[in-house]
Design an enzyme around this catalytic site. Structure first.
Site, PDB file in Angstrom:
ATOM      1  N   ASN A 116      50.963  89.470  50.560  1.00 19.11           N
ATOM      2  CA  ASN A 116      50.005  88.425  50.181  1.00 19.11           C
ATOM      3  C   ASN A 116      49.775  88.441  48.664  1.00 19.11           C
ATOM      4  OD1 ASN A 116      47.943  86.434  50.553  1.00 19.11           O
ATOM      5  ND2 ASN A 116      46.391  88.043  50.376  1.00 19.11           N
ATOM      6  N   GLY A 171      50.239  74.751  47.258  1.00 13.67           N
ATOM      7  CA  GLY A 171      51.617  75.228  47.337  1.00 13.67           C
ATOM      8  C   GLY A 171      52.325  75.439  46.016  1.00 13.67           C
ATOM      9  N   SER A 172      51.573  75.643  44.929  1.00 12.23           N
ATOM     10  CA  SER A 172      52.278  75.869  43.659  1.00 12.23           C
ATOM     11  C   SER A 172      53.068  77.177  43.697  1.00 12.23           C
ATOM     12  CB  SER A 172      51.307  75.849  42.474  1.00 12.23           C
ATOM     13  OG  SER A 172      50.524  77.017  42.437  1.00 12.23           O
ATOM     14  N   HIS A 221      46.812  87.534  45.884  1.00  8.57           N
ATOM     15  CA  HIS A 221      45.363  87.338  45.874  1.00  8.57           C
ATOM     16  C   HIS A 221      44.880  87.160  44.429  1.00  8.57           C
ATOM     17  CE1 HIS A 221      41.342  87.596  47.530  1.00  8.57           C
ATOM     18  NE2 HIS A 221      41.024  88.300  46.453  1.00  8.57           N
TER      19      HIS A 221
HETATM   20  C1  GAR Z   1      46.499  81.206  44.844  1.00 11.00           C
HETATM   21  O1  GAR Z   1      45.679  81.340  43.713  1.00 11.00           O
HETATM   22  C2  GAR Z   1      46.452  82.456  45.689  1.00 11.00           C
HETATM   23  O2  GAR Z   1      46.284  83.616  44.931  1.00 11.00           O
HETATM   24  C3  GAR Z   1      45.233  82.194  46.532  1.00 11.00           C
HETATM   25  O3  GAR Z   1      45.314  80.826  46.851  1.00 11.00           O
HETATM   26  C4  GAR Z   1      45.917  80.147  45.758  1.00 11.00           C
HETATM   27  C5  GAR Z   1      46.959  79.217  46.306  1.00 11.00           C
HETATM   28  O4  GAR Z   1      47.452  78.388  45.291  1.00 11.00           O
HETATM   29  N1  GAR Z   1      45.235  82.998  47.697  1.00 11.00           N
HETATM   30  C6  GAR Z   1      44.114  83.433  48.257  1.00 11.00           C
HETATM   31  O5  GAR Z   1      43.006  83.179  47.840  1.00 11.00           O
HETATM   32  C7  GAR Z   1      44.331  84.285  49.498  1.00 11.00           C
HETATM   33  N2  GAR Z   1      43.122  84.908  49.873  1.00 11.00           N
HETATM   34  P1  GAR Z   1      48.760  77.545  45.518  1.00 11.00           P
HETATM   35  O6  GAR Z   1      48.560  76.827  46.850  1.00 11.00           O
HETATM   36  O7  GAR Z   1      48.802  76.591  44.385  1.00 11.00           O
HETATM   37  O8  GAR Z   1      49.927  78.467  45.563  1.00 11.00           O
END
Ligand code: GAR
Length: 213
Positions: free
Chosen positions: A123, A18-19, A125
């Site tokens: 989204n 969740g950053s 990515h």
């Molecule tokens: C992020 O790097 C985002 O780009 C990726 O998950 C991570 C979540 O980080 N999303 C995907 O891979 C979607 N296919 P976070 O929980 O620290 O925000």
């Protein structure tokens, strides 16, 4: 008489750390933007803790608790439960921020905007799409040993990371990078550009289609 500016209602969806959620919530707080709620499919996600800090409701819709009592599949039960919550809050836009489930066509269609000719689901990515779509893309991008990688923010469509691109930003992959240093550089970019998209969504959503930069 006070002039009320109607702003779009926004929800975030996340599955893990969740950053990006925290970063968007902080940006929203500073800029007088309301994020109505966060939804997670994962009852142990750290994002729940982050929401507490901001006193933002975080609805946990645990996929594993879904049953086929009222729906043909667990996936449909899960999505319909989420849709009910979103509709209850009159949510117009969803920003996915590390949400690790593929949304069905029916779910996506529920957010189709005729005026915009697009779904109101976005989204983020961790690669320069169309390179490395799907799961584990950051690891694949790292392992590919290319001299750069990047981040893509795109509209969600029925494919896997195939929707129209809103914004992309590249960053270098240095020879002496390990996965952590590479990942940290990528996340810094994510935290820079997702708020730009949120800002545009609030002030001029058409720009999301026409190009922000
Ligand atoms: C992020 O790097 C985002 O780009 C990726 O998950 C991570 C979540 O980080 N999303 C995907 O891979 C979607 N296919 P976070 O929980 O620290 O925000």
């Amino acid at each position: 008489m006070t002039l009320e500016i109607k702003r779009p209602t926004i929800a975030l969806m996340a599955s893990g750390n969740g950053s990006n959620v925290e970063n968007l919530l902080a940006y929203a707080q500073k800029n007088n933007i309301t994020i109505t709620l966060v939804i997670t499919d994962n009852p142990t996600a750290f994002v729940i803790e982050r929401c507490r800090k901001f006193a933002i409701p975080c609805e946990i819709v645990d996929y594993n608790k879904m049953t086929t009592k009222d729906f043909p599949t667990k996936k449909i039960a899960h999505e319909q439960t989420i849709l009910k919550i979103l509709k209850g809050h009159k949510i117009q836009w969803i920003l996915l921020a590390g949400y690790m489930r593929i949304l069905s066509d029916d779910f996506i269609k529920a957010f189709y905007d005729e005026g915009l000719k697009s779904n109101r689901i976005i989204n983020i990515h961790p690669s320069l799409l169309p390179a490395f779509p799907g799961k584990d893309s950051l690891k694949m991008a790292f392992d590919a040993n290319c001299s750069f990688s990047g981040v893509t923010i795109h509209f969600v469509d029925a494919g896997i990371d195939t929707g129209p691109i809103i914004m992309q930003r590249s960053y270098p992959r240095y020879k002496n990078d390990d996965f952590e240093s590479f990942k940290t550089r990528g996340q810094k970019i994510e935290h820079e550009i997702y708020p730009i998209v949120l800002h545009s969504l609030i002030h001029n959503p058409k720009l999301l289609k026409e190009g922000i930069e």
